[in-house]
Design a protein around this motif. Structure first.
Motif, short mmCIF file in Angstrom:
data_model
loop_
_atom_site.label_atom_id
_atom_site.label_comp_id
_atom_site.label_asym_id
_atom_site.label_seq_id
_atom_site.Cartn_x
_atom_site.Cartn_y
_atom_site.Cartn_z
N GLU A 190 0.95 -1.33 0.37
CA GLU A 190 0.18 -0.01 -0.10
C GLU A 190 0.84 1.57 0.33
OE1 GLU A 190 -3.36 0.24 2.99
OE2 GLU A 190 -3.78 -1.92 2.60
N GLU A 191 0.58 1.96 -0.38
CA GLU A 191 1.04 3.30 -0.90
C GLU A 191 1.32 4.36 0.85
OE1 GLU A 191 3.08 6.81 -3.36
OE2 GLU A 191 1.36 5.03 -3.88
N GLY A 192 3.08 4.27 0.88
CA GLY A 192 3.16 5.37 1.96
C GLY A 192 3.72 4.03 3.13
N GLU A 193 3.67 3.04 2.90
CA GLU A 193 4.53 1.31 3.60
C GLU A 193 5.90 1.90 3.87
OE1 GLU A 193 0.73 -1.29 4.63
OE2 GLU A 193 2.12 -1.84 2.60
N GLU A 194 6.19 1.63 4.41
CA GLU A 194 7.83 1.71 4.49
C GLU A 194 8.53 0.36 4.37
OE1 GLU A 194 10.48 3.10 4.35
OE2 GLU A 194 9.20 5.40 3.72
N PRO A 195 9.45 -0.52 3.27
CA PRO A 195 9.60 -1.48 3.37
C PRO A 195 10.66 -1.77 5.11
CG PRO A 195 10.61 -0.02 1.44
CD PRO A 195 9.96 0.48 2.29
N LEU A 196 10.93 -3.13 5.36
CA LEU A 196 11.37 -3.48 6.47
C LEU A 196 13.14 -2.45 6.39
CD1 LEU A 196 12.34 -5.37 8.85
CD2 LEU A 196 12.69 -7.01 7.29
N GLN A 197 13.76 -2.33 7.82
CA GLN A 197 14.38 -1.18 7.84
C GLN A 197 15.33 -2.38 8.09
OE1 GLN A 197 14.33 1.90 9.85
NE2 GLN A 197 13.01 2.74 9.62
N GLN A 198 16.83 -2.40 7.32
CA GLN A 198 17.76 -2.75 7.85
C GLN A 198 17.93 -3.09 8.98
OE1 GLN A 198 21.45 -3.12 5.77
NE2 GLN A 198 20.19 -1.37 4.31
N GLU A 199 17.82 -1.76 9.65
CA GLU A 199 18.81 -1.66 11.59
C GLU A 199 17.75 -2.70 12.26
OE1 GLU A 199 19.63 1.24 13.55
OE2 GLU A 199 20.25 2.69 12.22
N SER A 200 16.23 -2.43 11.77
CA SER A 200 15.23 -3.39 13.02
C SER A 200 15.81 -4.61 12.52
CB SER A 200 13.80 -2.29 12.42
OG SER A 200 12.76 -4.16 13.04
N PHE A 201 16.26 -4.97 11.41
CA PHE A 201 16.64 -6.38 11.38
C PHE A 201 17.29 -7.05 11.52
CE2 PHE A 201 17.89 -10.48 8.23
CZ PHE A 201 16.45 -10.91 8.61
N ALA A 202 18.27 -5.97 11.72
CA ALA A 202 20.01 -6.47 12.75
C ALA A 202 19.23 -6.69 14.24
CB ALA A 202 20.36 -6.19 12.42
N THR A 203 18.56 -6.09 14.74
CA THR A 203 17.96 -6.19 16.27
C THR A 203 17.10 -7.43 16.28
OG1 THR A 203 17.39 -3.92 16.36
CG2 THR A 203 16.76 -4.89 17.65
N PHE A 204 16.21 -7.75 14.89
CA PHE A 204 15.32 -8.81 15.20
C PHE A 204 16.57 -10.48 15.19
CE2 PHE A 204 14.31 -12.58 12.32
CZ PHE A 204 12.99 -13.11 12.93
N LEU A 205 17.58 -10.31 14.15
CA LEU A 205 18.42 -11.09 14.14
C LEU A 205 19.19 -11.66 15.59
CD1 LEU A 205 20.11 -11.12 10.25
CD2 LEU A 205 18.14 -12.74 11.31
N LYS A 206 19.56 -10.51 15.63
CA LYS A 206 20.26 -10.83 17.08
C LYS A 206 19.56 -11.23 18.34
CE LYS A 206 23.30 -6.75 16.19
NZ LYS A 206 23.66 -5.58 17.27
N ALA A 207 18.47 -10.83 17.81
CA ALA A 207 17.08 -11.50 19.60
C ALA A 207 16.51 -12.72 19.51
CB ALA A 207 16.01 -10.30 19.38
N MET A 208 16.63 -13.03 18.01
CA MET A 208 16.38 -14.79 17.37
C MET A 208 17.71 -15.50 17.88
SD MET A 208 12.93 -14.90 16.72
CE MET A 208 12.64 -14.41 17.60
N LEU A 209 18.13 -15.40 17.39
CA LEU A 209 19.66 -15.98 18.12
C LEU A 209 19.56 -16.28 19.84
CD1 LEU A 209 22.27 -15.04 14.99
CD2 LEU A 209 21.96 -17.32 15.76
N ALA A 210 19.69 -15.34 20.20
CA ALA A 210 19.53 -14.89 21.65
C ALA A 210 18.44 -16.22 22.12
CB ALA A 210 19.82 -13.74 21.80
N ILE A 211 17.49 -15.61 21.76
CA ILE A 211 16.12 -16.80 22.79
C ILE A 211 15.92 -18.12 21.91
CG2 ILE A 211 14.80 -14.45 23.81
CD1 ILE A 211 13.27 -14.62 21.47
N ASN A 212 16.03 -17.83 20.71
CA ASN A 212 16.41 -19.15 20.51
C ASN A 212 15.07 -19.86 19.72
OD1 ASN A 212 17.26 -20.99 18.73
ND2 ASN A 212 18.06 -22.51 20.24
N PRO A 213 13.48 -19.41 19.36
CA PRO A 213 12.85 -20.12 19.96
C PRO A 213 12.64 -20.96 19.35
CG PRO A 213 12.13 -17.59 18.35
CD PRO A 213 13.88 -18.06 18.90
N GLU A 214 11.67 -22.29 20.18
CA GLU A 214 10.95 -23.32 18.83
C GLU A 214 9.93 -23.29 17.95
OE1 GLU A 214 11.86 -27.12 22.59
OE2 GLU A 214 10.27 -26.44 21.67
#
Lengths: 248, 225
Positions: free
Chosen positions: B119-143
């Motif tokens: 949709e018009e006006g939406e922002e694609p995924l920000q790299q900095e947000s995704f970097a935080t996500f990767l760090k979190a996923m590797l730390a909490i390692n959810p099943e």
């Protein structure tokens, strides 16, 4: 050694790089890049700009600038781990992590090389390079520092008066006379993408520029020799403690 | 024995450019320094086209730059670029990720960036947000893998649902996270919220027994505190 000895290979990038003596005309390169559409989902045009600034002695005349630019094409798989980069005088096949093993990587090179040769025919090769970039991710112990020598046999050595260091970088070049190539190694501490880890980069580039192979069989034979040598250098350069990390 | 210090706050300073020292150094020293500079030159690898190599700060002596050619990227190109960037970021930690999870993650990201649904006006995924996500996923390692969404600012949002109970985490730039837990107790919904650096996310969630959402076995055995 098995095809993939480690559960978590530390390879972040593997590259086979073939350079030619002359540029391919722009229109031909563009056409060739389209020939790969069936095997790479994404294709984009890239530009490489080299800027040269000339400053006369004692500024007796005005500084001069010169820009040289090349148009190339970067093709990528859907997950962007398999890359093919075409420049007017260079063909690069690259694999980002996860590394699927030499067999799969080499097969992709063979496939792309065959397609390239079919499209452009023979062109004189002046350089063949194989580069592997590894990153060793080390959990930070409670004391807050790691001994790089516990993970790599190549590291910087300092006198005690310096104490602990916040970063280091080592580079050397060595002839590999048994395969008539040269080895360039870059290594050093790099920022870790993982929480509570420190990372050490180990980047091996093995280059043939002395007597470059010109036919397919000789190219494949050389690449296999380079790969074996690369594995030997890597295993000699990492410690058992690092190997444990690749298996966890 | 000298060691490498772990200090995430440390910002390394660099030596001044060689040319600034020209008048203070002899010609022989300048020649030697130039020879070292030339020796240390190293070409970036193909995968670095969209992202600088981490060692770049140590070797910024090259005057060569490579970039994608596009005067004004189309929506399709913008979405492709955003996806390509985060997929390359993922490749840097792919050796620590489960293969199936990585494939599922990419399918979710592709779906979030579907040009037909955009949709018009939406922002694609920000790299900095995704970097935080990767760090979190590797730390909490959810099943249990989360459902994913995007905020209007391009921040990735992960949600785990167990029955009507829900754990939602928004991954912000700068290694920060914002999270909300909602759970039903005696017919009412209790909500708890936090805003923590990703490095303290595990500690921040711990009092609420996050395994209730993150692990399979825990769903039947434990209710959150």
């Amino acid at each position: 050694m098995s095809e993939q000895p480690y559960k978590r290979p530390p390879i972040t990038e593997a590259v086979i790089d073939i350079r030619f003596s002359e540029d391919l005309p722009a229109a031909e390169l563009e056409k060739v890049s389209r020939d790969f559409a069936s095997v790479y989902a994404n294709r984009e045009t890239v530009k490489n700009v080299v800027a040269q600034i000339g400053v006369p002695p004692n500024l007796e005349a005005a500084p001069t600038t010169q820009f040289n630019q090349h148009i190339g094409y970067r093709l990528a798989s859907t997950d962007v781990t398999e890359l093919l980069v075409l420049w007017p005088a260079t063909l690069i096949v690259s694999q980002l992590a996860p590394y699927p093993g030499w067999g799969a990587f080499f097969s992709r090179f063979e496939r792309d090389w065959t397609r390239w040769k079919k499209a452009v025919g023979y062109r004189k090769i002046v350089r063949v390079g194989v580069r592997y970039i590894n990153r060793i991710d080390v959990p930070v112990p409670p004391e807050g520092y790691i001994e790089e020598s516990e993970y790599l046999n190549i590291y910087a050595k300092y006198p005690d008066i310096i104490g602990n260091v916040a970063g280091y970088f080592v580079q050397f070049r060595a002839p590999l006379n048994d395969i008539e190539c040269d080895l360039v190694v870059n290594s050093g501490g790099v920022p870790s993408p993982l929480l509570n880890h420190m990372s050490i980069m180990f980047d091996q580039d093995i280059i043939m520029e002395r007597i470059c192979p010109q036919n397919d069989d000789d190219i494949y034979t050389l690449l296999k020799k380079i790969h074996e040598k690369k594995n030997g250098v890597f295993e000699a350069s990492v410690t058992d403690r690092a190997r444990e990390l690749f298996q966890q | 024995m000298t060691s490498i210090l772990f200090d995430r706050q440390r910002q390394g300073s660099t030596s001044p450019p060689l040319q600034m020292l020209k008048d203070a150094l002899s010609k022989e020293t300048m020649n030697l320094a130039e020879a070292i500079r030339t020796f240390l030159h190293s070409d970036p690898s193909p995968g670095s086209l969209l992202q600088e190599q981490p060692i770049a700060g140590l070797m910024q002596t090259s005057t060569t730059r490579t970039a994608r050619v596009s005067v004004e990227p189309s929506l399709h190109e913008r979405l492709f670029d955003a996806l390509a960037e985060v997929k390359i970021m993922t490749s840097k930690v792919a050796m620590h990720l489960d293969k199936q999870w990585r494939q599922k993650l990419f399918a979710q990201l592709d779906s979030l960036h579907d040009p037909d649904e955009w949709e018009e006006g939406e922002e694609p995924l920000q790299q900095e947000s995704f970097a935080t996500f990767l760090k979190a996923m590797l730390a909490i390692n959810p099943e249990r893998r989360p459902g994913l969404g995007l905020s209007s600012l391009g921040h990735l949002i992960a949600a785990w649902t167990t029955g009507s109970d829900r754990l939602t985490i928004e991954f912000l730039p700068g290694d920060r996270t914002r999270w909300v837990l909602a759970r039903a107790v005696s017919g009412e919904t209790d909500r708890f919220a936090g805003d923590t650096p990703v490095s303290r996310l595990v500690e921040g969630l711990a009092p609420y027994r996050p395994d209730y959402w993150l692990r399979y076995a825990e769903q039947q055995d434990h209710q959150p505190a």
